[in-house]
Motif scaffolding. Structure first.
Motif, PDB file in Angstrom:
ATOM      1  N   GLY A   1       0.830  -1.197   0.000  1.00 10.28           N
ATOM      2  CA  GLY A   1       0.000   0.000   0.000  1.00 10.28           C
ATOM      3  C   GLY A   1       0.863   1.244   0.000  1.00 10.28           C
ATOM      4  O   GLY A   1       2.083   1.161   0.112  1.00 10.28           O
ATOM      5  N   PRO A   2       0.252   2.435  -0.128  1.00 10.26           N
ATOM      6  CA  PRO A   2       1.037   3.661  -0.209  1.00 10.26           C
ATOM      7  C   PRO A   2       2.075   3.832   0.898  1.00 10.26           C
ATOM      8  O   PRO A   2       3.223   4.207   0.633  1.00 10.26           O
ATOM      9  N   LYS A   3       1.703   3.541   2.148  1.00 10.01           N
ATOM     10  CA  LYS A   3       2.652   3.717   3.255  1.00 10.01           C
ATOM     11  C   LYS A   3       3.817   2.735   3.153  1.00 10.01           C
ATOM     12  O   LYS A   3       4.975   3.105   3.346  1.00 10.01           O
ATOM     13  N   ALA A   4       3.506   1.471   2.875  1.00 10.52           N
ATOM     14  CA  ALA A   4       4.555   0.469   2.745  1.00 10.52           C
ATOM     15  C   ALA A   4       5.439   0.758   1.529  1.00 10.52           C
ATOM     16  O   ALA A   4       6.656   0.539   1.551  1.00 10.52           O
ATOM     17  N   TYR A   5       4.818   1.257   0.462  1.00  8.17           N
ATOM     18  CA  TYR A   5       5.566   1.579  -0.752  1.00  8.17           C
ATOM     19  C   TYR A   5       6.552   2.722  -0.495  1.00  8.17           C
ATOM     20  O   TYR A   5       7.713   2.677  -0.911  1.00  8.17           O
ATOM     21  N   VAL A   6       6.089   3.740   0.208  1.00 10.11           N
ATOM     22  CA  VAL A   6       6.974   4.855   0.580  1.00 10.11           C
ATOM     23  C   VAL A   6       8.113   4.352   1.458  1.00 10.11           C
ATOM     24  O   VAL A   6       9.288   4.713   1.264  1.00 10.11           O
TER      25      VAL A   6
ATOM     26  N   MET B   1       9.402   1.433   1.528  1.00 12.12           N
ATOM     27  CA  MET B   1      10.340   0.660   0.705  1.00 12.12           C
ATOM     28  C   MET B   1      11.376   1.578   0.071  1.00 12.12           C
ATOM     29  O   MET B   1      12.574   1.289   0.091  1.00 12.12           O
ATOM     30  N   TRP B   2      10.938   2.699  -0.486  1.00  7.07           N
ATOM     31  CA  TRP B   2      11.883   3.619  -1.119  1.00  7.07           C
ATOM     32  C   TRP B   2      12.779   4.295  -0.094  1.00  7.07           C
ATOM     33  O   TRP B   2      13.955   4.550  -0.349  1.00  7.07           O
ATOM     34  N   TRP B   3      12.242   4.611   1.069  1.00  6.50           N
ATOM     35  CA  TRP B   3      13.075   5.193   2.121  1.00  6.50           C
ATOM     36  C   TRP B   3      14.164   4.209   2.535  1.00  6.50           C
ATOM     37  O   TRP B   3      15.308   4.588   2.771  1.00  6.50           O
TER      38      TRP B   3
ATOM     39  N   ILE C   1       1.212   8.509  -8.040  1.00  4.38           N
ATOM     40  CA  ILE C   1       2.297   9.465  -8.312  1.00  4.38           C
ATOM     41  C   ILE C   1       2.820  10.056  -7.009  1.00  4.38           C
ATOM     42  O   ILE C   1       4.033  10.181  -6.790  1.00  4.38           O
ATOM     43  N   GLY C   2       1.895  10.409  -6.107  1.00  2.35           N
ATOM     44  CA  GLY C   2       2.298  11.000  -4.829  1.00  2.35           C
ATOM     45  C   GLY C   2       3.152  10.065  -3.998  1.00  2.35           C
ATOM     46  O   GLY C   2       4.085  10.515  -3.307  1.00  2.35           O
ATOM     47  N   SER C   3       2.890   8.766  -4.061  1.00  2.00           N
ATOM     48  CA  SER C   3       3.691   7.792  -3.308  1.00  2.00           C
ATOM     49  C   SER C   3       5.136   7.771  -3.809  1.00  2.00           C
ATOM     50  O   SER C   3       6.068   7.575  -3.026  1.00  2.00           O
ATOM     51  N   HIS C   4       5.326   7.962  -5.102  1.00  2.00           N
ATOM     52  CA  HIS C   4       6.689   8.031  -5.639  1.00  2.00           C
ATOM     53  C   HIS C   4       7.391   9.318  -5.183  1.00  2.00           C
ATOM     54  O   HIS C   4       8.565   9.288  -4.813  1.00  2.00           O
ATOM     55  N   ILE C   5       6.666  10.424  -5.201  1.00  2.00           N
ATOM     56  CA  ILE C   5       7.278  11.688  -4.785  1.00  2.00           C
ATOM     57  C   ILE C   5       7.663  11.648  -3.306  1.00  2.00           C
ATOM     58  O   ILE C   5       8.786  12.001  -2.929  1.00  2.00           O
ATOM     59  N   VAL C   6       6.745  11.182  -2.458  1.00  2.00           N
ATOM     60  CA  VAL C   6       7.025  11.119  -1.016  1.00  2.00           C
ATOM     61  C   VAL C   6       8.082  10.062  -0.714  1.00  2.00           C
ATOM     62  O   VAL C   6       8.901  10.219   0.192  1.00  2.00           O
ATOM     63  N   GLY C   7       8.090   8.980  -1.483  1.00  2.00           N
ATOM     64  CA  GLY C   7       9.047   7.906  -1.241  1.00  2.00           C
ATOM     65  C   GLY C   7      10.456   8.236  -1.689  1.00  2.00           C
ATOM     66  O   GLY C   7      11.423   7.768  -1.089  1.00  2.00           O
ATOM     67  N   ILE C   8      10.584   9.059  -2.724  1.00  2.00           N
ATOM     68  CA  ILE C   8      11.901   9.299  -3.312  1.00  2.00           C
ATOM     69  C   ILE C   8      12.489  10.650  -2.917  1.00  2.00           C
ATOM     70  O   ILE C   8      13.683  10.747  -2.585  1.00  2.00           O
TER      71      ILE C   8
END
Length: 456
Positions: free
Chosen positions: A19-24, A26-28, A237-244
């Motif tokens: 989900g969005p939180k887990a995806y973020v 992962m990138w962190w 898209i927002g999950s990529h921005i917050v994650g990266i």
């Protein structure tokens, strides 16, 4: 619940567990790479020509653009649930896809070994400082065994390691920034006051910062296939921005602070040479060790594992073990400081921009953002006129790579547009006349694609 550690499409929401939180998270967890510190230091004196304001703005703009590029290519995995190795079949053919897949997997394998060795060195230094025990080989093999076990447990294991690791990593980065500012505040403020430049060095810096993602941009569908289909495009898209963006600003910022203060980009070297605190040393070394695991699980283990599964038709677990053993056989204790290895990575990177261009143009321009997924698994009928190869893709990456070698440091950016243009032209005037799959993709309207997408 189905494991879905194979190459089949992941369509069920139940199996889309990032989900969005887990995806973020992962990138962190993936963000802490040695190169991030080095890139940050390269922006300002004594290594670069920007002041702190310009360097910080370059980081913000470059990473926002990178996040959008991740979302652009990652839409394939999010929409269709397929990994990179299957996505590549549409543009390179089932046989030809092995070439770009290996170009992504082989460097990852070498970095897997290097980062495992760095993690082992960090653990060894911790125990030397505490109890005087010194044997980096024990820690290396233990470190590698742990990573093989965690990766073999599958995406659920990787998910939770990344979630927990991301918290530790972000706290470690914040502590590191606080430590540097409290110790070297005056020296850092001096660099902030230089004139700098908004000219070519600023834009070149942005190009290099985006180029650091050149490999991950190819296989982003390996991760987005686990992102919920029911999420909105804005959330995706927002999950990529917050994650990266946040971690990829903070990590290079550490390198910037080190370069501004003492002219050294490596935080471990700064701790050793300039901060005489055992507590600080242990905290930073532990942070570095954990970061190698979280980075390897996402960026350096999954790509070669999926490629091995595709080429050798083996299970996820077997591929994890084989890749882990190969990570040891890369002999990272020799290659991590070898100029030949760094040159090899630079040469491979010159191909990655053109490959990215071919993948994106194939999906959006040739197939109208809608693959006929079942066709991608009928490998005997895909590009049969060319014996499983798509010559348009190979010609495009050769042309793009020629442009890339004009300046290897900017290779990713230089090769994109030429490769994309050549690919589209060749597909329209040549390949579509021979391949039904491609011709159907060319002729399908955006309206038809939208209707089909809603029906999935």
């Amino acid at each position: 619940m189905e494991k879905n550690y194979d190459l089949k499409p992941i369509l069920s929401e139940e199996n889309r567990i990032l989900g969005p939180k887990a995806y973020v998270a992962m990138w962190w967890g993936d963000a802490v790479m040695v190169g991030s510190f080095m890139l940050g230091s390269s922006l300002i004196p004594p290594f670069g020509k920007l002041n702190l304001t310009q360097a910080f703005l370059a980081l913000i703009l470059a990473n926002i653009l990178a996040a959008l590029l991740f979302a652009l290519n990652g839409r394939v995995g999010w929409k269709h649930g397929i990994p990179m190795v299957v996505q590549l079949r549409s543009s390179f053919g089932p046989t030809g896809s092995k070439i770009p897949a290996l170009m992504r997997a082989v460097p990852a394998l070498f970095w897997y070994g290097v980062q495992s060795w760095l993690g082992a060195m960090a653990l060894n230094q911790i125990f030397m400082d505490i109890i005087g025990f010194n044997n980096v080989w024990i820690w290396f093999f233990a470190f590698q065994a742990l990573q093989i076990y965690l990766s073999a447990k599958g995406i659920k294991s990787i998910k939770w390691i990344e979630v927990v690791g991301s918290v530790v990593i972000m706290l470690g980065v914040v502590y590191l920034i606080f430590l540097f500012l409290s110790t070297f505040g005056f020296e850092v403020s001096q660099t902030a006051n230089i004139e700098g430049t908004w000219g070519i060095p600023f834009w070149l810096a942005m190009a290099v910062l985006i180029g650091q993602f050149s490999a991950l941009l190819l296989n982003v569908s390996d991760y987005t296939r686990y992102f919920p289909r029911k999420a909105s495009t804005g959330t995706f898209i927002g999950s990529h921005i917050v994650g990266i963006v946040p971690p990829m600003i903070l990590l290079p910022f550490v390198g910037i602070l080190g370069a501004a203060a003492v002219g050294i980009w490596n935080p471990v070297d700064i701790i050793s040479d300039h901060i005489s605190s055992l507590f600080a040393s242990i905290i930073i070394l532990l942070f570095i060790a954990i970061a190698q695991i979280t980075t390897n699980l996402v960026a350096n283990i999954m790509p070669p594992v999926l490629v091995a599964m595709d080429i050798f038709k083996i299970s996820w677990e077997k591929a994890c073990v084989i890749v882990g053993i190969l990570g040891v056989l890369t002999c990272p204790w020799w290659i991590m400081n070898d100029a030949t290895f760094l040159r090899f990575i630079s040469i491979v990177s010159a191909f990655l921009g053109p490959i990215f261009a071919v993948m994106v143009t194939d999906f959006y321009f040739v197939h109208k953002a809608n693959y006929k997924v079942e066709k991608l698994y009928e490998v005997t009928n895909l590009f049969s006129a060319f014996k499983g190869w798509n010559p348009a893709a190979l010609i495009a990456i050769v042309v793009g790579t020629c442009f890339s070698f004009i300046n290897v440091d900017l290779s990713w950016l230089l090769g994109i547009i030429p490769a994309g243009i050549v690919y589209i032209v060749l597909m329209k005037v040549w390949i579509m006349k021979h391949e039904t799959y491609v011709r159907e993709g060319m002729e399908q309207s955006f309206k038809e694609a939208s209707i089909e997408d809603q029906a999935v």
